[in-house]
Write an enzyme that holds these catalytic residues in place. Structure first.
Site, short mmCIF file in Angstrom:
data_model
loop_
_atom_site.label_atom_id
_atom_site.label_comp_id
_atom_site.label_asym_id
_atom_site.label_seq_id
_atom_site.Cartn_x
_atom_site.Cartn_y
_atom_site.Cartn_z
N TRP A 101 0.85 -1.21 0.05
CA TRP A 101 -0.08 -0.01 0.11
C TRP A 101 0.86 1.51 -0.14
CZ3 TRP A 101 -4.38 -1.22 -2.05
CH2 TRP A 101 -4.83 -2.39 -1.82
N ASP A 171 -1.74 6.54 6.10
CA ASP A 171 -2.99 5.48 5.53
C ASP A 171 -3.37 4.72 6.93
OD1 ASP A 171 -4.46 3.53 4.64
OD2 ASP A 171 -3.17 2.96 2.92
N LYS A 195 -12.56 -2.18 6.41
CA LYS A 195 -11.88 -2.83 7.30
C LYS A 195 -12.67 -2.69 8.81
CE LYS A 195 -8.72 -3.43 4.00
NZ LYS A 195 -7.83 -2.60 3.23
C1 LIG Z 1 -7.29 -1.99 2.04
C2 LIG Z 1 -6.28 -1.18 1.96
C3 LIG Z 1 -6.09 -0.17 1.04
C4 LIG Z 1 -7.00 0.07 -0.35
O1 LIG Z 1 -8.20 0.31 0.06
P1 LIG Z 1 -9.31 0.39 -1.11
O2 LIG Z 1 -10.36 1.01 -0.52
O3 LIG Z 1 -9.49 -1.00 -1.72
O4 LIG Z 1 -8.70 1.54 -2.20
C5 LIG Z 1 -5.27 0.83 1.29
N1 LIG Z 1 -4.40 0.96 2.24
C6 LIG Z 1 -4.56 -0.08 3.10
C7 LIG Z 1 -3.52 0.09 4.44
C8 LIG Z 1 -5.60 -1.07 3.12
O5 LIG Z 1 -5.38 -1.93 4.09
#
Ligand SMILES: *Cc1c(COP(=O)(O)O)cnc(C)c1O
Length: 360
Positions: A101, A171, A195
């Site tokens: 990511w 993030d 999540k």
């Molecule tokens: C799942 C995830 C993403 C991607 O998320 P999307 O909503 O599918 O774009 C980005 N960063 C992290 C840390 C993630 O766990």
């Protein structure tokens, strides 16, 4: 009806009480004669939903008043581009490479300027959070970017880099609301909701007011933080139903769990059950070094690919879903987000013990 224990990295489990409440309110929300899905986002009834979603989030995370909360779409992945589009004024940032990511964020940011990679854990398949040397930080960076919890590799920062006056951006897709966090340490945090917050389709951005403002004229209107902030996330139709479910999740966190301190304790307890077993097992082992471990995503292996496959196949028969590790790492991964009950982790560990006995 029997519900499975879903260990998916996302979309993931939601609290059962939230699903029941949503089911009860599906056809007629609060005597409105309609579902939340059918409702005008400009109606009084919906306004109450989005307003209370924001105030619950502010209360739980203790978000300071000088931060904006934005309810957007496009997933966390859109933020990889939207952040540089809005905040990379001097075309230079610092970034720590801790997995896929962060890599994707790096690739997008590079389209807008220079990205200084201050550290990376690529040498050991991203199984640790690298030590950071402040001497390698750029004084003139627009911001310093990290992925706080690395969903695929199961690592988590347990101390934040001290970036001085350079805004820290994180993030937090796979760890938001799992424990209290000091928002004032960040310039911006963002998360895809699927999540720990609700269903896919909603992306939450929390950004310090002074960081947003005019953007380059080539930036599309929909990608300007200022536009969404000025319009209370109602510049266009927001993901109305996802925001409603998020509100129910936040109510569950506040009223049933009792806030983020309690959630953190529960999460520590759940993770300890799994890590303690992994550290004592003769068959299974955790792949992440103890100082970098995540409470949310727990990758593990047997060291034998055939045995991993057998374990995954048998786990499905026993009602445990999505324990297969990410394709880039292999092995197994148990994602144990807020909504995974402690019984789910205990059941998984007893199954692992049985499997170990049968295969040693
Ligand atoms: C799942 C995830 C993403 C991607 O998320 P999307 O909503 O599918 O774009 C980005 N960063 C992290 C840390 C993630 O766990």
């Amino acid at each position: 009806m029997s519900r499975i224990y879903n260990f998916s990295a996302g979309p993931s489990m939601l609290p059962e009480s939230v699903l029941k409440r949503a089911a009860e309110e599906m056809l007629d929300y609060n005597n409105s004669g309609q579902s939340v899905m059918e409702m005008s986002h400009r109606s009084k009834t919906y306004e109450q939903i989005i307003t209370s979603c924001e105030s619950l989030l502010r209360e739980l995370l203790q978000i300071p008043d000088n931060y904006k909360v934005l309810f957007l779409q496009g997933g966390a992945s859109s933020q990889f581009a939207m952040i540089p589009m809005n905040l990379m004024k001097n075309h230079k940032i610092d970034l720590v490479l801790t997995g896929q990511w962060a890599k994707k964020a790096h690739a997008e940011a590079k389209k807008y300027g220079e990205v200084n990679v201050v550290a990376s854990s690529a040498d050991k398949t991203f199984s640790y959070i690298p030590q950071l040397d402040p001497a390698s930080f750029s004084k003139d960076a627009d911001y310093f970017y990290i992925c706080l919890n690395n969903t695929i590799y199961g690592t988590h920062y347990h101390t934040l880099p001290d970036t001085g006056n350079v805004p820290l951006i994180a993030d937090v897709s796979s760890c938001i609301l799992s424990e209290p966090m000091d928002i004032s340490k960040f310039g911006l945090i963002f998360a895809g909701a699927q999540k720990n917050m609700g269903p896919a389709g909603l992306t939450v951005v929390i950004v310090r007011e002074d960081l947003i403002g005019e953007v380059a004229p080539t930036v599309p209107t929909m990608f300007s933080y200022q536009i969404h902030a000025d319009n209370q996330s109602m510049y266009n139709t927001p993901p109305t139903y996802a925001i409603y479910i998020c509100k129910l999740v936040l109510e569950w966190l506040k009223n049933d769990i009792g806030g983020l301190e309690n959630m953190h304790q529960i999460n520590q307890k759940k993770a300890a059950i799994l890590y303690d077993f992994l550290d004592s097992s003769k068959l299974f082992q955790a792949t992440v070094e103890p100082a970098s471990r995540s409470l949310m995503n727990v990758p593990f292996i047997t060291g034998n690919e055939e045995l991993d496959k057998k374990f995954i196949a048998q786990s499905i028969e026993h009602g445990f879903a999505n324990l297969k590790g990410h394709r880039s790492v292999g092995g197994m991964r148990a994602s144990i987000y807020n909504a995974m009950p402690i019984e789910g982790v205990e059941a998984l560990v007893s199954f692992m013990k049985e499997f170990e006995k049968a295969n040693s």
